[in-house]
Design a protein around this motif. Structure first.
Motif, mmCIF file in Angstrom:
data_model
loop_
_atom_site.group_PDB
_atom_site.id
_atom_site.type_symbol
_atom_site.label_atom_id
_atom_site.label_comp_id
_atom_site.label_asym_id
_atom_site.label_seq_id
_atom_site.Cartn_x
_atom_site.Cartn_y
_atom_site.Cartn_z
ATOM 1 N N UNK A 430 16.479 -7.566 -3.524
ATOM 2 C CA UNK A 430 16.560 -6.246 -4.145
ATOM 3 C C UNK A 430 15.187 -5.611 -4.285
ATOM 4 N N UNK A 431 14.166 -6.423 -4.536
ATOM 5 C CA UNK A 431 12.803 -5.895 -4.527
ATOM 6 C C UNK A 431 12.482 -5.257 -3.175
ATOM 7 N N UNK A 432 12.953 -5.864 -2.105
ATOM 8 C CA UNK A 432 12.703 -5.322 -0.769
ATOM 9 C C UNK A 432 13.479 -4.024 -0.554
ATOM 10 N N UNK A 433 14.711 -3.985 -1.042
ATOM 11 C CA UNK A 433 15.511 -2.769 -0.905
ATOM 12 C C UNK A 433 14.844 -1.610 -1.632
ATOM 13 N N UNK A 434 14.404 -1.843 -2.852
ATOM 14 C CA UNK A 434 13.749 -0.773 -3.605
ATOM 15 C C UNK A 434 12.389 -0.428 -3.003
ATOM 16 N N UNK A 435 11.734 -1.400 -2.372
ATOM 17 C CA UNK A 435 10.505 -1.077 -1.668
ATOM 18 C C UNK A 435 10.750 -0.088 -0.549
ATOM 19 N N UNK A 436 11.845 -0.275 0.180
ATOM 20 C CA UNK A 436 12.182 0.653 1.258
ATOM 21 C C UNK A 436 12.547 2.023 0.688
ATOM 22 N N UNK A 437 13.331 2.045 -0.396
ATOM 23 C CA UNK A 437 13.667 3.332 -0.993
ATOM 24 C C UNK A 437 12.416 4.046 -1.499
ATOM 25 N N UNK A 438 11.490 3.301 -2.071
ATOM 26 C CA UNK A 438 10.246 3.910 -2.546
ATOM 27 C C UNK A 438 9.487 4.571 -1.394
ATOM 28 N N UNK A 483 6.356 -4.440 3.574
ATOM 29 C CA UNK A 483 5.803 -5.608 2.885
ATOM 30 C C UNK A 483 4.887 -5.176 1.746
ATOM 31 N N UNK A 484 4.063 -4.140 1.983
ATOM 32 C CA UNK A 484 3.176 -3.642 0.934
ATOM 33 C C UNK A 484 3.999 -3.112 -0.235
ATOM 34 N N UNK A 485 5.059 -2.368 0.065
ATOM 35 C CA UNK A 485 5.902 -1.811 -0.998
ATOM 36 C C UNK A 485 6.628 -2.918 -1.750
ATOM 37 N N UNK A 486 7.069 -3.952 -1.035
ATOM 38 C CA UNK A 486 7.730 -5.090 -1.679
ATOM 39 C C UNK A 486 6.807 -5.733 -2.706
ATOM 40 N N UNK A 487 5.554 -5.968 -2.326
ATOM 41 C CA UNK A 487 4.623 -6.602 -3.267
ATOM 42 C C UNK A 487 4.283 -5.664 -4.420
ATOM 43 N N UNK A 488 4.244 -4.386 -4.176
ATOM 44 C CA UNK A 488 3.998 -3.444 -5.259
ATOM 45 C C UNK A 488 5.076 -3.581 -6.341
ATOM 46 N N UNK A 489 6.319 -3.794 -5.898
ATOM 47 C CA UNK A 489 7.435 -3.883 -6.840
ATOM 48 C C UNK A 489 7.569 -5.280 -7.424
ATOM 49 N N UNK A 490 7.368 -6.314 -6.616
ATOM 50 C CA UNK A 490 7.597 -7.680 -7.103
ATOM 51 C C UNK A 490 6.452 -8.213 -7.952
ATOM 52 N N UNK A 491 5.238 -7.683 -7.746
ATOM 53 C CA UNK A 491 4.071 -8.276 -8.396
ATOM 54 C C UNK A 491 3.693 -7.625 -9.719
ATOM 55 N N UNK A 492 4.123 -6.402 -9.957
ATOM 56 C CA UNK A 492 3.703 -5.713 -11.173
ATOM 57 C C UNK A 492 4.723 -4.633 -11.513
ATOM 58 N N UNK A 493 4.690 -4.187 -12.755
ATOM 59 C CA UNK A 493 5.597 -3.141 -13.181
ATOM 60 C C UNK A 493 5.131 -1.771 -12.725
ATOM 61 N N UNK A 494 6.006 -0.761 -12.805
ATOM 62 C CA UNK A 494 5.621 0.589 -12.432
ATOM 63 C C UNK A 494 4.698 1.207 -13.466
ATOM 64 N N UNK A 495 4.064 2.329 -13.148
ATOM 65 C CA UNK A 495 3.245 3.013 -14.151
ATOM 66 C C UNK A 495 4.068 3.343 -15.385
#
Length: 536
Positions: A430-438, A483-495
């Protein structure tokens, strides 16, 4: 900074803190409880009081009496025969979470292991020495802890300071001697629900972060698609009783405050597609499931999950040999959490499909910079659809799998640990799915024909993404961006959202939380999205 296991049990956030690198310390009273329970076992052994796994075999061998001289062998052999995990090892974070939950369980003072044994686990955590724990092969709780415990007796394999070595070699480097297990210790080391509880704590942490991202990424798609902001009106949402729904509605209003794009879209449609207007309902329901699951995990951490449990006094020791090691409640909670996350991610893929479909988005087909020669996000949506399908398979309930083991003695299995592993897999997908949507939502802003301004919050998030990833022009493998977007979502919270907003507490209650303001105040209704008339 250390997490201290004191007179109070650890909660799931403390388990996650240890999993992510904090040290774990035993307080003096925790050591005293562990020592008192050991004295009970010593009396049970000395008096020959029949106790499962202390002076009997285990599983279907529970009626086979084991002499006092053989009780050391019984404990040692349990580790060897129960270390049957298969597959790639768990990550260091996952293994540390299991170890933290096991130490917490022993610190209740109802298992009867020696303090030295618990301190050995603490020492491995402090040294960053991570046992190899194969991920699969457990129907409940046995194999994962067996592989961890092997290191305590100088067996097994570990990774320490980037080097893979035997458990015996690791102990020598740490200046420690292998432990010789005594009565009951082998059984207690593999028993109970620490493996599922530790993994479940991580699932809660990762799901909570994912849900925070889900709200703000959905807000970006909603803004790009010109949604009707009345869907997040506080008065309307109040008709449905759900703490999660109220919370998500508040977050959506905060994220979209001041949006010129939405102001210009007011009244364009009577109502939007369900993947847009049910964001508070679906995301909120998932947050309610998260809150319930967190309560279950905290109850599990507050419970003694061992068999047998010892109580009483050295003069009158008591043995309770029942089923407290079975993790039915936490298995059901992890199954529910996996389904909740999968549903949130499935709806994200539907919004993604709307973004790339020019029939509903009013944007260039597939968000491509030039039609025909460039495919844009066409195939990225395929990837998201594939992950949604995989989530659907992974979200099938593990707790219903059943099975029969140990010669009909253990003829009902809850598959608690597999349920937690599946929940973690669904969250990662799901982190990957939201990375793609982002990525798609940010690309849609670049192609937006409406010249209205973005909300201050979504503008800030847009700039964060564009600060590391330029507009996509079919000029590089899109997988790298994903992959960059996935790590943005999986590694830390949003602003942080404009505030003050309310932050969900996993017990199901809500508390005020001050956050860094990004834009104007939260609107009370759709009318607040309209531009203010000037010079009239």
């Amino acid at each position: 900074m250390s997490v201290i296991r004191s007179g109070r049990p650890m909660d799931w956030r403390q388990v996650c803190a240890v999993a992510n690198g904090e040290n774990l310390e035993l307080s003096a009273d925790a050591r005293a409880r562990i020592g008192a329970a050991r004295k009970l076992i010593e009396q049970i052994v000395a008096r020959g009081i029949r106790a499962y796994g202390v002076n009997t075999g285990v599983g279907a061998l529970c009626d086979v009496v084991v002499s006092r001289e053989k009780q050391h062998d019984l404990s040692h052999n349990i580790l060897m025969s129960h270390a049957v995990g298969v597959g790639a090892p768990l990550g260091a974070v996952e293994t540390r979470a299991i170890m933290a939950a096991a130490i917490n369980n022993f610190a209740h003072g109802r298992s009867g292991v020696r303090v030295e044994l618990v301190e050995r686990l603490v020492a491995l955590l402090e040294a960053g020495c991570v046992p190899d724990v194969p991920a699969f092969g457990s129907v409940g709780y046995l194999s994962h802890m067996a592989h961890i415990a092997l290191v305590c007796v100088g067996a097994g394999q570990v990774t320490w300071r980037g080097e893979h070595m035997s458990g015996a070699q690791a102990l020598r480097r740490l200046g420690l001697e292998p432990l010789a297990l005594e009565a009951k210790e082998g059984l207690s080391l593999v028993n109970g629900t620490p493996c599922v509880t530790g993994l479940a704590a991580l699932a809660l942490q990762r799901a909570e972060r994912l849900f925070d991202w889900a709200d703000v990424v959905a807000a970006m798609s909603f803004e790009n698609l010109g949604g009707q902001v009345a869907a997040f009106d506080a008065e309307s949402l109040a008709f449905r009783i759900s703490p999660g729904l109220v919370h998500v509605g508040e977050r959506m209003r905060g994220a979209l405050t001041g949006s010129g794009l939405l102001a210009s879209a007011l009244g364009r449609r009577t109502q939007d597609a369900l993947s847009m207007r049910t964001i508070p309902h679906v995301h909120g329901a998932a947050r309610d499931v998260l809150a319930t699951a967190a309560e279950v995990v905290n109850r599990e951490l507050a419970s003694t999950t061992d068999n047998p449990i010892v109580a009483g006094t050295p003069e009158v020791p008591q043995v309770f040999s029942q089923a407290h090691a079975v993790g039915a409640s936490i298995a059901l909670a992890m199954d529910s959490l996996a389904a909740a996350v999968a549903q949130v991610a499935a709806m994200a893929e539907r919004r993604l499909d709307r973004l790339v479909n020019p029939l509903v988005s009013r944007l260039p087909a597939f968000l491509a910079q030039a039609g025909g020669t460039r495919s844009g996000f066409m195939i990225a949506q395929y990837t998201a659809a594939s992950l949604v399908a995989q989530n659907r398979r992974e979200a099938a309930p593990a707790s219903l799998d059943g099975g029969v083991t140990s010669g009909l003695q253990e003829d009902h299995l809850c598959h608690a640990t597999p349920a937690a592993l599946k929940a973690l897999a669904v969250i990662e997908n799901s982190n990957r799915i939201f990375g793609i949507e982002l990525l798609a939502a940010v690309q849609a802003y670049d192609l937006q024909p409406n010249d209205g301004e973005r909300a201050p919050y979504t503008q800030a998030l847009y700039q964060q993404v564009r600060g590391v990833l330029p507009t996509y022009r079919d000029d590089r493998p899109l997988a790298d961006d994903m992959t960059r977007a996935f790590h943005m979502i999986s590694d830390d919270g949003p602003p942080p959202l404009p505030g003050p907003l309310r932050t969900q507490v996993p017990s199901g209650t809500y508390v005020a939380d001050s956050v860094v303001p990004v834009g104007a105040g939260t609107p009370a209704s759709a009318n607040d999205m309209l531009p203010t008339a000037v010079g009239t």
